[in-house]
Design a protein around this motif. Structure first.
Motif, short mmCIF file in Angstrom:
data_model
loop_
_atom_site.label_atom_id
_atom_site.label_comp_id
_atom_site.label_asym_id
_atom_site.label_seq_id
_atom_site.Cartn_x
_atom_site.Cartn_y
_atom_site.Cartn_z
N SER A 44 0.83 -1.21 0.00
CA SER A 44 0.00 0.00 0.00
C SER A 44 0.86 1.25 0.00
N VAL A 45 2.02 1.21 0.68
CA VAL A 45 2.93 2.35 0.68
C VAL A 45 3.45 2.60 -0.73
N ASP A 46 3.86 1.53 -1.42
CA ASP A 46 4.35 1.68 -2.79
C ASP A 46 3.27 2.21 -3.72
N LEU A 47 2.05 1.73 -3.54
CA LEU A 47 0.95 2.16 -4.42
C LEU A 47 0.66 3.65 -4.27
N ILE A 48 0.79 4.17 -3.05
CA ILE A 48 0.57 5.61 -2.85
C ILE A 48 1.58 6.40 -3.65
N GLY A 49 2.85 6.00 -3.59
CA GLY A 49 3.88 6.69 -4.37
C GLY A 49 3.64 6.58 -5.86
N CYS A 50 3.26 5.40 -6.33
CA CYS A 50 2.99 5.20 -7.76
C CYS A 50 1.82 6.06 -8.22
N ARG A 51 0.77 6.13 -7.44
CA ARG A 51 -0.41 6.88 -7.85
C ARG A 51 -0.15 8.39 -7.87
N TYR A 52 0.68 8.85 -6.94
CA TYR A 52 1.01 10.27 -6.93
C TYR A 52 1.74 10.66 -8.21
N GLU A 53 2.54 9.76 -8.73
CA GLU A 53 3.35 10.06 -9.91
C GLU A 53 2.49 10.46 -11.11
N LEU A 81 5.38 10.21 3.85
CA LEU A 81 4.63 10.51 2.63
C LEU A 81 3.61 11.62 2.87
N LEU A 82 2.92 11.55 3.99
CA LEU A 82 1.94 12.59 4.32
C LEU A 82 2.62 13.94 4.50
N THR A 111 -6.06 8.61 0.76
CA THR A 111 -5.66 7.21 0.90
C THR A 111 -4.51 7.07 1.88
N ALA A 112 -3.51 7.95 1.76
CA ALA A 112 -2.37 7.89 2.67
C ALA A 112 -2.81 8.13 4.11
N LEU A 113 -3.71 9.07 4.31
CA LEU A 113 -4.19 9.38 5.66
C LEU A 113 -4.98 8.20 6.22
N ARG A 114 -5.81 7.59 5.39
CA ARG A 114 -6.60 6.44 5.83
C ARG A 114 -5.67 5.28 6.24
N VAL A 155 -2.92 1.93 10.44
CA VAL A 155 -1.72 1.41 11.09
C VAL A 155 -1.68 1.84 12.55
N ALA A 156 -2.09 3.06 12.84
CA ALA A 156 -2.15 3.51 14.23
C ALA A 156 -3.11 2.64 15.03
#
Length: 447
Positions: free
Chosen positions: A155-164, A208-209, A174-177, A182-183
């Motif tokens: 999910s971390v990788d997907l956030i970076g890919c989608r931002y690109e 990322l956030l 999505t990153a905040l959710r 995780v918290a």
């Protein structure tokens, strides 16, 4: 700009090639991926996205630093890259009713706790023996397992890919959710090994956030997230993550005009990186660009040379990758940042040398923001020196604004505004006037 497909299609006869068949028969996934890249042109990012495996894992597998041994991973590669299952020794799946695709699965059910009890349950009336058993059960119990941690990293990788290929506003929710999820997991019980891995995932998401909040114009929130990410990295003893966070803090300080602070962050990041994945980013984006703003040509040359040397030593680095990756900077990003460093010094020839390398690569990728920023840097070279061409400069920025038309990036907006400010003496040139109007109309989110 048309997004790329998830991965290129293997050419005719590829699966019958002896080297391919041998690699798959021996389940040498690292060797197979090198052949797959050679014959299809797929990047590590495309392979990672198609197979739902973190890009860092793909890099480690191809470098021989990680072995694929689990059936689940073989299944992911077979599905993602359309590998004939028989070549991997996998049975054909039994037909089942079609189920909807699972979107953004990030771990176990939030209310599920995986209770793993002691191998032998001691049945005794003695209260003390019962107490020992309960402690063993509690220690073994965990609300995450290896598969859950793996999916969180995906999910971390997907956030970076989608931002690109989109913008901060699109991926921030999505990153905040994910960070909140995780918290929630961390408030439960895990084995110490999983606890440490959750700290790293949480730190990556906070980092990322931090970047995304800054791109949306909220520097105060961005700095808070980066501080949180640094605390998590230090608690987990994860030097690579700490180095990455320092790189992001340097980036924020740079765009806020605090160049001395940006340089201090970058150099402290190098201390944490110790030659690791973040060292290239810290040298080129942190040190070189900041030293360019401070007018230190010798320092820029040294930082660029160190970044190029480190890149030459890195194995199987994706030439594009994505900006928010935790892997080493690829060749195109290195060139784009080097161009920015030399632009601040007015070294036109070196700027064009590096933009000529970066622009074609970004144009073929899904990296809209990087493509737009590099086009703006290239345009600025036509406003200095003896052969000034304001019309050509304006045309390049118009192209950059077209490339970035879907983005709401504060960084792209600032770079375009810098161009308009620098081009003020040629405001009457039609191409410059058109760009000035477009930048004035550029809508960026409020802080």
């Amino acid at each position: 700009m048309t997004p790329r497909s998830s991965h290129p299609v293997a050419p005719a006869g590829f699966w019958q090639r002896p080297a391919v068949a041998q690699a798959l028969a021996s389940r040498d996934i690292g060797g197979f991926l090198k052949l797959y890249q050679q014959w299809t042109g797929a990047t590590q990012t495309q392979i990672a996205t198609a197979c739902e495996v973190p890009q860092s894992h793909i890099s480690h597998i191809m470098r021989g630093k990680r072995q694929v041994t689990s059936l689940d991973m073989y299944e992911r590669f077979a599905r993602g890259l359309d590998i004939p299952r028989a070549l991997l020794g996998l049975a054909e799946p039994a037909p089942t009713a079609e189920t909807p695709a699972l979107v953004e699965r990030t771990g176990p059910d939030r209310r599920a706790v995986l209770a793993v009890t002691a191998a032998t349950v001691v049945l005794a009336a003695d209260d003390e023996l019962d107490e020992v058993t309960r402690r063993m059960q509690h220690f073994a119990a965990s609300n995450v397992d290896d598969a859950a941690v793996e999916q969180l990293n995906v999910s971390v990788d997907l956030i970076g890919c989608r931002y690109e290929g989109s913008d901060a506003a699109a991926v921030y929710p999505t990153a905040l959710r994910q960070r909140r999820y995780v918290a929630e997991l961390m408030s439960g019980h895990q084995h110490p090994r999983f606890r440490g891995e959750l700290y790293v995932v949480a730190g990556k998401l906070s980092g990322l956030l931090g970047y995304l909040a800054f791109d949306l114009g909220n520097e105060v929130l961005a700095r808070a997230y980066c501080n949180e990410a640094m605390s998590l990295a230090q608690a987990a003893g994860h030097r690579d993550l700490a180095a990455w966070v320092r790189g992001t803090q340097s980036f924020i300080a740079y765009y806020a005009g605090r160049y001395k602070q940006a340089l201090d962050y970058a150099r402290d990041g190098q201390r944490h990186a110790a030659g690791g994945p973040a060292s290239i980013r810290l040298a080129i984006s942190g040190e070189a660009r900041t030293l360019g703003k401070l007018g230190d040509r010798r320092g820029v040359d040294d930082a660029v040379d160190r970044a190029l040397a480190a890149h030459a030593q890195a194995d199987h680095v994706d030439p594009v990758g994505y900006f928010l990756s935790f892997e080493p900077f690829g060749a195109a990003r290195l060139a784009g940042n080097a161009a920015s460093a030399y632009l601040a010094l007015g070294a036109v020839d070196r700027v064009r040398e590096f933009t000529d390398q970066a622009i074609p690569v970004f144009a073929r990728s899904n990296s809209a923001a990087s493509h737009a920023l590099t086009l703006v840097d290239a345009s600025m070279t036509y406003l200095v020196g003896h052969d000034i061409e304001p019309d050509r400069a304006g045309a390049l920025v118009s192209e950059a604004l077209t490339v970035g038309s879907r983005l709401r990036s504060q960084v792209v907006a600032r770079r375009a505004q810098d161009f308009v400010t620098g081009a003020a003496p040629w405001a009457a040139v039609p191409e410059i006037a058109e760009v000035a109007d477009a930048v004035a109309a550029w809508r960026t989110p409020a802080a």
